[in-house]
Design a protein around this motif. Structure first.
Motif, PDB file in Angstrom:
ATOM      1  N   ALA A 147      -4.869 -22.169   8.452  1.00 11.56           N
ATOM      2  CA  ALA A 147      -5.131 -20.886   9.208  1.00 11.56           C
ATOM      3  C   ALA A 147      -4.981 -21.025  10.434  1.00 11.56           C
ATOM      4  N   GLU A 148      -5.305 -22.116  11.173  1.00 14.02           N
ATOM      5  CA  GLU A 148      -4.913 -22.629  12.612  1.00 14.02           C
ATOM      6  C   GLU A 148      -3.643 -22.743  12.842  1.00 14.02           C
ATOM      7  N   LEU A 149      -2.857 -23.420  11.996  1.00 14.68           N
ATOM      8  CA  LEU A 149      -1.392 -23.464  12.092  1.00 14.68           C
ATOM      9  C   LEU A 149      -0.522 -22.116  12.130  1.00 14.68           C
ATOM     10  N   LYS A 150      -1.061 -21.147  11.216  1.00 14.52           N
ATOM     11  CA  LYS A 150      -0.312 -19.908  11.198  1.00 14.52           C
ATOM     12  C   LYS A 150      -0.733 -19.083  12.489  1.00 14.52           C
ATOM     13  N   GLU A 151      -1.747 -19.244  13.141  1.00 11.38           N
ATOM     14  CA  GLU A 151      -2.069 -18.678  14.331  1.00 11.38           C
ATOM     15  C   GLU A 151      -1.110 -19.192  15.529  1.00 11.38           C
TER      16      GLU A 151
ATOM     17  N   VAL B  22       4.801 -27.207  17.745  1.00 10.86           N
ATOM     18  CA  VAL B  22       3.802 -26.823  17.372  1.00 10.86           C
ATOM     19  C   VAL B  22       3.309 -27.965  16.383  1.00 10.86           C
ATOM     20  N   GLN B  23       4.157 -28.731  15.562  1.00 10.71           N
ATOM     21  CA  GLN B  23       3.908 -29.572  14.958  1.00 10.71           C
ATOM     22  C   GLN B  23       3.109 -30.972  15.823  1.00 10.71           C
ATOM     23  N   ALA B  24       4.028 -31.268  16.716  1.00 10.16           N
ATOM     24  CA  ALA B  24       3.593 -32.423  17.487  1.00 10.16           C
ATOM     25  C   ALA B  24       2.096 -32.160  18.492  1.00 10.16           C
ATOM     26  N   ALA B  25       2.130 -30.780  18.763  1.00  9.41           N
ATOM     27  CA  ALA B  25       0.520 -30.555  19.510  1.00  9.41           C
ATOM     28  C   ALA B  25      -0.544 -30.594  18.377  1.00  9.41           C
ATOM     29  N   PHE B  26      -0.341 -30.156  17.014  1.00  2.46           N
ATOM     30  CA  PHE B  26      -1.342 -30.082  16.090  1.00  2.46           C
ATOM     31  C   PHE B  26      -1.674 -31.590  15.765  1.00  2.46           C
ATOM     32  N   ASN B  27      -0.520 -32.329  15.491  1.00  5.09           N
ATOM     33  CA  ASN B  27      -0.797 -33.615  14.974  1.00  5.09           C
ATOM     34  C   ASN B  27      -1.572 -34.713  16.335  1.00  5.09           C
ATOM     35  N   GLU B  28      -1.137 -34.257  17.289  1.00  5.21           N
ATOM     36  CA  GLU B  28      -1.822 -35.303  18.147  1.00  5.21           C
ATOM     37  C   GLU B  28      -3.087 -34.840  18.594  1.00  5.21           C
ATOM     38  N   SER B  29      -3.405 -33.448  18.251  1.00  7.20           N
ATOM     39  CA  SER B  29      -4.798 -33.060  18.531  1.00  7.20           C
ATOM     40  C   SER B  29      -5.846 -33.594  17.535  1.00  7.20           C
ATOM     41  N   ARG B  30      -5.378 -34.323  16.434  1.00 12.44           N
ATOM     42  CA  ARG B  30      -6.129 -34.413  15.479  1.00 12.44           C
ATOM     43  C   ARG B  30      -6.759 -36.101  15.735  1.00 12.44           C
TER      44      ARG B  30
ATOM     45  N   ASP C  43       6.237 -28.791   5.481  1.00  9.43           N
ATOM     46  CA  ASP C  43       5.120 -27.489   5.156  1.00  9.43           C
ATOM     47  C   ASP C  43       5.011 -26.642   6.367  1.00  9.43           C
ATOM     48  N   LEU C  44       5.241 -26.937   7.700  1.00  9.35           N
ATOM     49  CA  LEU C  44       4.967 -26.018   8.617  1.00  9.35           C
ATOM     50  C   LEU C  44       6.251 -24.945   8.496  1.00  9.35           C
ATOM     51  N   ILE C  45       7.461 -25.188   8.238  1.00 15.92           N
ATOM     52  CA  ILE C  45       8.360 -24.172   7.957  1.00 15.92           C
ATOM     53  C   ILE C  45       8.045 -23.233   6.960  1.00 15.92           C
ATOM     54  N   VAL C  46       7.466 -23.881   5.768  1.00 14.70           N
ATOM     55  CA  VAL C  46       6.986 -22.649   4.711  1.00 14.70           C
ATOM     56  C   VAL C  46       5.826 -22.075   5.230  1.00 14.70           C
TER      57      VAL C  46
END
Length: 719
Positions: free
Chosen positions: A431-435, A498-506, A516-519
């Motif tokens: 849900a976070e990634l979709k936003e 978007v992928q890098a920002a999410f992965n680095e924030s974890r 997965d992000l493309i889908v």
């Protein structure tokens, strides 16, 4: 004769091939899982049963040399060897050799006997062992029984119970013929897509030579084109031919025309599906190809006899007893003879086919033969791997491979993807990634097109393609015209951010792959478009895709997946259809069949993507709505509206103007890929449902379901 709709109207768009995606005709229940059944087998016991059949000659069909091994190799080879790369169809999966047309092909003469010999094994194991697996396994057991070490075997071929009528075999109307229409511009050696075999009813090429003449140069040219179209390079080609022809013999004791009965599908009912009946006593042997003789002096033993004979002797073309061209050694007394196939007190002189001699006369093939002759272990390994590839090429990724003999190695032709070495995202992270994606500045059209471009490469025929691996960011896919490379680069760069920002924030081990992000981004676009139309939907999503590398991607092999037409994005390509499909709409149906779609699913996907405005190059063609971006049924409403008329604007009839009948004003542009949904009676019948006043909600539901299906087609890890 009862005429079909196709007989009455030959130009009618064939949509019936999509019906098999809904009604497979299987006698098993819907919850039948072949993989679970196969896993209960004792494979060693099955192989022992096959070995017993193989070495017990039957009076009704006596074994050559007391061993059915060569016959079973031919059966497995001819089952798997129909595979072609251009559409991924045919091959061993489905056990299609037992169904027409393959069951009655001239090249499959007497393979009905091989399958009948195996009937007791099939009867014993029933649903646990498909015919597709049994046919291939019998070929492996045959090789092992005669002294060869195979590379492995995988089960998992689910049987079909109806012929695959989506397979186009060629334009000819007679068996064993080659018409100019089989080739682009009528030029031999330039087969039309998606064909691989050069002769109607033959697996590969004419063994006598092109057009039945002993032309070794032309034969080598045909071999190279044919084997390339079944994904084999020169070394694999030589290994397969030399390895296969190490065993057995060909049969041409007399002329087939004079002594053979009708093929199985034309035989009288009392023959119970057996064909090509002839009397052995009258002709003094068997008839298959019409060519007569073994290749070596030890036809049921793995050795170097084939290569040594081919390279060690000069060969001359002659007409054999069956009236066909074959090749005999110039110095017949200098070659070791084989024992008689049915009477060991007699001997038979080895022979060669035109296709064999062609290998010797082609410079590249000959060098490989010489290398194999000097390095027998290298030949053994090359044949083992090429044979493994031949019989497994149509099975897809190794996740589908079953059994204790599956090799640990994953080959490049299996389109490998890495395992996830991180924790997968859950619902909250999704849900976070979709936003994040929707706030990235990318449009719903860009997100939907990118997800579709990635996932729709999938082919159910050979289980290749799909979104897993994120190969849309790699060559060759990122450069395909249909993917709009410049815009795609922008989309991918944004998604990677978007992928890098999410992965680095974890702070934990949860990560998201670009695949997965493309889908997920496409799903978010669909949900937003539905909301714009007033519908609250959630597109199902299952994480777990990973990102392949360029090194894991065979560029040449993936080129064949490039769409020449994409109806969902309204992409017409260059309009060059010099193949077996005469129109964009035929290509549309062909692709829908490969995506395992039904007629309603195809219709919903096209109408839904038009409503989104998700078209190639941002074109307005087919976007028959004043509110693009909202998942409405406007495409169908306006397509079916009789207040409009449709006028072609190009000579080919690919592009049309939709005009207001009263004013003559041009309201929209459309293509054949739009108008076919109003022109074809079956498609219009479905369009009527979606275009009705109460049809919009149904369209949204069906579009989301079909979209989700396509996004998940390659997720064999979930099965």
């Amino acid at each position: 004769m009862t005429w079909s709709n196709e007989d009455w109207w030959p130009n009618l768009l064939r949509l019936d091939i999509l019906d098999d995606n809904v009604y497979g005709g299987s006698p098993y229940d819907e919850d039948f899982e072949y993989a679970e059944e196969f896993r209960t087998l004792d494979l060693d016991a099955v192989k022992a049963d096959i070995e017993d059949v193989m070495t017990t000659s039957k009076e009704w069909w006596p074994a050559d040399y007391g061993h059915y091994g060569p016959l079973f190799i031919r059966m497995a080879w001819h089952s798997a060897g129909t595979y072609r790369t251009l559409d991924g169809r045919a091959g061993a999966a489905g056990g299609l050799q037992r169904l027409p047309p393959e069951s009655s092909w001239p090249d499959n003469i007497n393979l009905d006997k091989a399958r009948r010999l195996l009937q007791p094994v099939k009867q014993k194991y029933g649903r646990k062992l498909s015919w597709g697996d049994l046919i291939v396994l019998a070929g492996n057991v045959a090789l092992e029984s005669m002294g060869f070490e195979t590379y492995g075997f995988a089960g998992g071929r689910v049987d079909e119970f109806k012929s695959n009528e989506a397979v186009e075999w060629g334009p000819e109307t007679e068996w064993e013929t080659t018409s100019p229409e089989r080739y682009k511009e009528g030029e031999a050696g330039n087969l039309k897509d998606p064909l691989a075999n050069t002769v109607m009813g033959l697996i590969y090429v004419n063994p006598e030579g092109p057009n039945g003449e002993p032309d070794v140069e032309g034969s080598a040219k045909n071999i190279r084109e044919e084997f390339d179209r079944m994904a084999m390079n020169d070394e694999e080609t030589v290994a397969l031919i030399a390895g296969g022809h190490t065993f057995g013999k060909v049969h041409g004791a007399d002329s087939p025309e004079e002594h053979q009965g009708p093929e199985p599908e034309a035989a009288p009912i009392e023959e119970q599906g057996l064909g090509w009946k002839h009397d052995f006593d009258d002709i003094g042997g068997m008839i298959t190809s019409g060519i007569e003789g073994p290749w070596t002096d030890a036809p049921i033993q793995w050795d170097m006899g084939y290569i040594d004979n081919l390279l060690g002797h000069d060969w001359t073309s002659v007409k054999g007893p069956g009236g066909a061209w074959q090749w005999h050694p110039v110095e017949a007394d200098e070659i070791e003879h084989a024992p008689g196939a049915q009477d060991s007190s007699k001997t038979e002189q080895p022979m060669m086919l035109t296709t064999d001699v062609a290998l010797k006369h082609d410079d590249d093939y000959r060098e490989i033969l010489k290398r194999f002759q000097e390095n027998p272990d290298e030949f053994q390994k090359a044949f083992a791997k090429a044979w493994y590839k031949l019989i497994h090429r149509d099975m897809g990724p190794p996740e589908r491979f079953l059994g204790p003999e599956v090799p640990e190695e994953t080959m490049i032709w299996q389109d490998p993807v890495p395992d996830a070495d991180y924790d997968l995202i859950g619902d909250a992270e999704a849900a976070e990634l979709k936003e994040d994606v929707l706030d990235s500045g990318l449009s719903t059209q860009q997100l939907a097109k990118t997800a579709w471009a990635a996932a729709s490469t999938y082919r159910d025929s050979d289980k290749r393609g799909g979104a897993n691996g994120a190969r849309i960011r790699l060559e060759p896919q990122r450069s395909w015209e249909v993917n709009e490379p410049a815009e795609l680069e922008t989309v991918l760069e944004t998604l990677e951010d978007v992928q890098a920002a999410f992965n680095e924030s974890r702070s934990d081990d949860v990560r998201v792959s670009l695949a997965d992000l493309i889908v997920l981004g496409g799903n978010a676009a669909i949900e937003q478009a539905a909301a714009e139309a007033g519908y609250d939907v959630e597109v199902p999503f299952e994480p777990g895709r990973t990102d392949a590398t360029q090194e894991q991607t065979d560029v040449e092999s993936f080129e064949v997946l490039e769409p020449k037409v994409d109806a969902v994005r309204n992409y017409l390509g260059e309009g060059d259809y010099d193949d077996l499909y005469d129109s964009p709409e035929e290509r549309m149906v062909d692709k829908a069949e490969l995506l395992n779609l039904s007629v309603p699913e195809l219709t919903a996907l096209v109408g839904g993507m038009r409503a989104l405005g998700a078209t190639y190059d941002g074109s307005d063609r087919g976007v028959l709505t004043d509110r693009p971006g909202a998942l409405t049924n406007d495409f169908f409403v306006n397509l079916l509206d009789m207040d409009f008329e449709w006028v072609p604007v190009d000579e080919d009839g690919y592009v049309f103007e939709i005009r207001d009948r009263e004013t003559g004003d041009v309201v929209w542009e459309a293509t054949r890929l739009d108008l076919i949904f109003g022109s074809n009676s079956r498609l219009r019948a479905v369009a009527d449902v979606y275009g009705a006043a109460d049809g919009e909600e149904k369209l949204v539901e069906d579009f989301v379901a079909a979209w989700s299906t396509v996004m998940q087609l390659d997720r064999f890890d979930l099965e």
